[in-house]
Design an enzyme around this catalytic site. Structure first.
Site, PDB file in Angstrom:
ATOM      1  CB  THR A 274      -0.837   0.124   1.161  1.00 21.23           C
ATOM      2  OG1 THR A 274      -1.809  -1.154   0.898  1.00 21.23           O
ATOM      3  CG2 THR A 274      -1.700   1.120   1.352  1.00 21.23           C
TER       4      THR A 274
ATOM      5  CG  ASN B  18      -6.761  -8.223  -5.164  1.00 20.59           C
ATOM      6  OD1 ASN B  18      -6.306  -7.410  -6.091  1.00 20.59           O
ATOM      7  ND2 ASN B  18      -7.585  -7.912  -4.175  1.00 20.59           N
TER       8      ASN B  18
ATOM      9  CB  THR C  55      14.439   3.795  11.941  1.00 23.82           C
ATOM     10  OG1 THR C  55      15.016   5.161  12.612  1.00 23.82           O
ATOM     11  CG2 THR C  55      15.249   2.613  12.453  1.00 23.82           C
TER      12      THR C  55
ATOM     13  CB  CYS D 251     -10.039  -4.190   0.982  1.00 24.43           C
ATOM     14  SG  CYS D 251      -8.325  -4.712   0.953  1.00 24.43           S
TER      15      CYS D 251
HETATM   16  C1  LIG Z   1      -2.500  -7.307  -0.560  1.00 26.09           C
HETATM   17  C2  LIG Z   1      -2.347  -6.234  -1.626  1.00 26.09           C
HETATM   18  C3  LIG Z   1      -1.955  -4.796  -1.883  1.00 26.09           C
HETATM   19  C4  LIG Z   1      -1.669  -4.236  -0.482  1.00 26.09           C
HETATM   20  O1  LIG Z   1      -0.645  -4.910   0.134  1.00 26.09           O
HETATM   21  P1  LIG Z   1       0.062  -4.448   1.733  1.00 26.09           P
HETATM   22  O2  LIG Z   1       1.170  -4.867   1.654  1.00 26.09           O
HETATM   23  O3  LIG Z   1      -1.033  -5.255   2.555  1.00 26.09           O
HETATM   24  O4  LIG Z   1      -0.083  -3.047   1.984  1.00 26.09           O
HETATM   25  C5  LIG Z   1      -1.919  -4.127  -2.830  1.00 26.09           C
HETATM   26  N1  LIG Z   1      -2.067  -4.773  -3.924  1.00 26.09           N
HETATM   27  C6  LIG Z   1      -2.453  -6.083  -4.239  1.00 26.09           C
HETATM   28  C7  LIG Z   1      -2.705  -6.721  -5.405  1.00 26.09           C
HETATM   29  C8  LIG Z   1      -2.619  -6.985  -2.990  1.00 26.09           C
HETATM   30  O5  LIG Z   1      -2.980  -8.202  -3.118  1.00 26.09           O
END
Ligand SMILES: *Cc1c(COP(=O)(O)O)cnc(C)c1O
Length: 401
Positions: A76, A155, A244, A330
């Protein structure tokens, strides 16, 4: 031994850490706890050395140079840096971004933010399989276009976009190509060179690494990509991302990448065999349909619609035994049907009837057998009531080995 319940089939939401990843991380909480930016003593040096090795490991998995990797808190954040950073940096060139209606919310919500800042965003539609039309992509490019943002594998459905063709179009028009490859990296071969990707986001916790660490690949040559930092202070990560470094997380991410590259083809083969068996068996039930492309997709996921059964009802019936999600993690809290399925033209009813099964390295054949019979039983129960179900024997017995 009876397998533990619930069975985890939500690996696109997050994966269990590989034991070897945890082992690799542990010393960096205690013995080697130094700040990787402390260059005046051994505590800092050992942390910096560990980060250096991890950066090489992460780069190697995607065919990049170590200097092209910026560590972040996850995909993200990487996506925010890519999109907002390009929008800000290339403001004199233009303000137009092209993306796709089926992107992850991290991309879509960031694009909405950019629109509020005065940016212009084109959201390409997809066909019934979830694929974009390359001609439409090319026609959407204007003199103001600075970036094309298309994900690698979806996803929710696993559908894989034609990445090489997209990058070729982007480069013919002198536009940068950003790819959210969070679901593809570690599951199928991804190469920023062969695929022509300029900027790419991915995340440790989707590939058996820890949560809270990710990376952004930023191309250094042909072309050299520049991005405006979105987190200032201290100038870590070559100024792209201050703060950091999460040394244990980064070490775990590196280890996870090494394991993925060692096991990539073997895992893809095992997972797709299990996925296909699960899918084929469930598709034999009446009124069950596949959402997405049957071939052009990731090896570990299937998205199925169960006609006449609310996804949430089916989930509620199963969730003591099988952990999976309806649509994406989500959106599953809201009652809106998945934006991905809607964009694919799945009717609203069926979109509400859909569940995502996403497999991972830790799943077994016995778990898939159990899932097939448990889902089949739940579907019959919800369609025909308890009486109908009592008459039907489970079509598979579970082996307790
Ligand atoms: C899980 C996912 C994200 C977000 O990843 P995080 O590391 O949880 O912030 C973004 N894009 C896709 C396609 C994802 O599957």
């Amino acid at each position: 031994m009876q397998h533990e319940l619930p069975i985890y089939l939500d690996n696109n939401a997050t994966t269990r850490c590989d034991d070897a990843v945890v082992q690799a991380m542990l010393p960096y909480f205690t013995q080697y706890f130094g700040n990787a930016a402390s260059n005046s003593h051994a505590f800092g040096w050992s942390a910096a050395e560990a980060v250096k090795i991890a950066r090489e490991q992460v780069a190697a998995l995607i065919g990049a140079e170590p200097q092209e990797i910026v560590f972040t808190s996850g995909a993200t954040e990487s996506i925010n840096l890519a999109l907002k950073g390009a929008f800000e940096m290339y403001a004199t060139k233009g303000n137009h971004i092209i993306t796709v209606a089926t992107e992850h919310k991290a991309v879509l919500d960031t694009c909405a933010h950019i629109e509020r800042l005065g940016g212009q965003v084109t959201y390409l539609p997809v066909d019934n399989y979830g694929l974009i039309d390359l001609q439409q992509l090319e026609q959407a490019i204007t003199g103001n276009t600075i970036l094309i943002a298309v994900m690698y594998g979806n996803n929710e459905t696993g559908v894989i976009q034609p990445i090489k063709e997209i990058s070729a179009i982007a480069h013919q028009h002198n536009v940068l190509f950003f790819c959210d490859a969070t679901q593809a990296v570690g599951k199928i071969p991804v190469s920023v060179m062969a695929d022509g990707i300029d900027i790419m986001s991915f995340s440790a916790h989707k590939i058996y690494g820890p949560k809270g660490v990710g990376a952004l690949y930023i191309r250094r040559r042909n072309p050299r990509v520049r991005l405006a930092a979105q987190i200032d202070g201290g100038g870590h990560e070559r100024g792209f991302r201050s703060g950091t470094l999460n040394v244990p997380g980064i070490v775990g991410f590196g280890k996870a990448c090494v394991i993925c590259s060692d096991r990539l083809l073997q895992d893809a083969e095992t997972l797709s065999t299990m996925r296909n068996r699960l899918e084929n068996e469930l598709l034999q039930l009446p009124g069950v349909y596949l959402n997405g492309h049957p071939h052009q997709r990731l090896p570990n996921v299937t998205n199925l619609a169960f006609e006449g059964i609310e996804g949430n009802t089916l989930l509620g019936n199963l969730n003591k035994e099988i952990a999976l999600s309806g649509g994406s993690a989500c959106t599953s809290a809201s009652m809106e049907p998945s934006h991905v399925l809607q964009a694919m033209g799945v009717n609203e009813g069926l979109a509400h009837n859909s569940l995502r099964f996403s497999l991972g390295r830790h799943n077994t054949n016995e778990q898939i057998d159990y899932t097939i019979s448990t889902v089949a039983k739940a579907v019959r129960y919800l369609r025909d009531g308890p009486k109908a179900c009592n008459d039907v024997k489970r079509n598979k017995t579970i082996k307790h080995s």
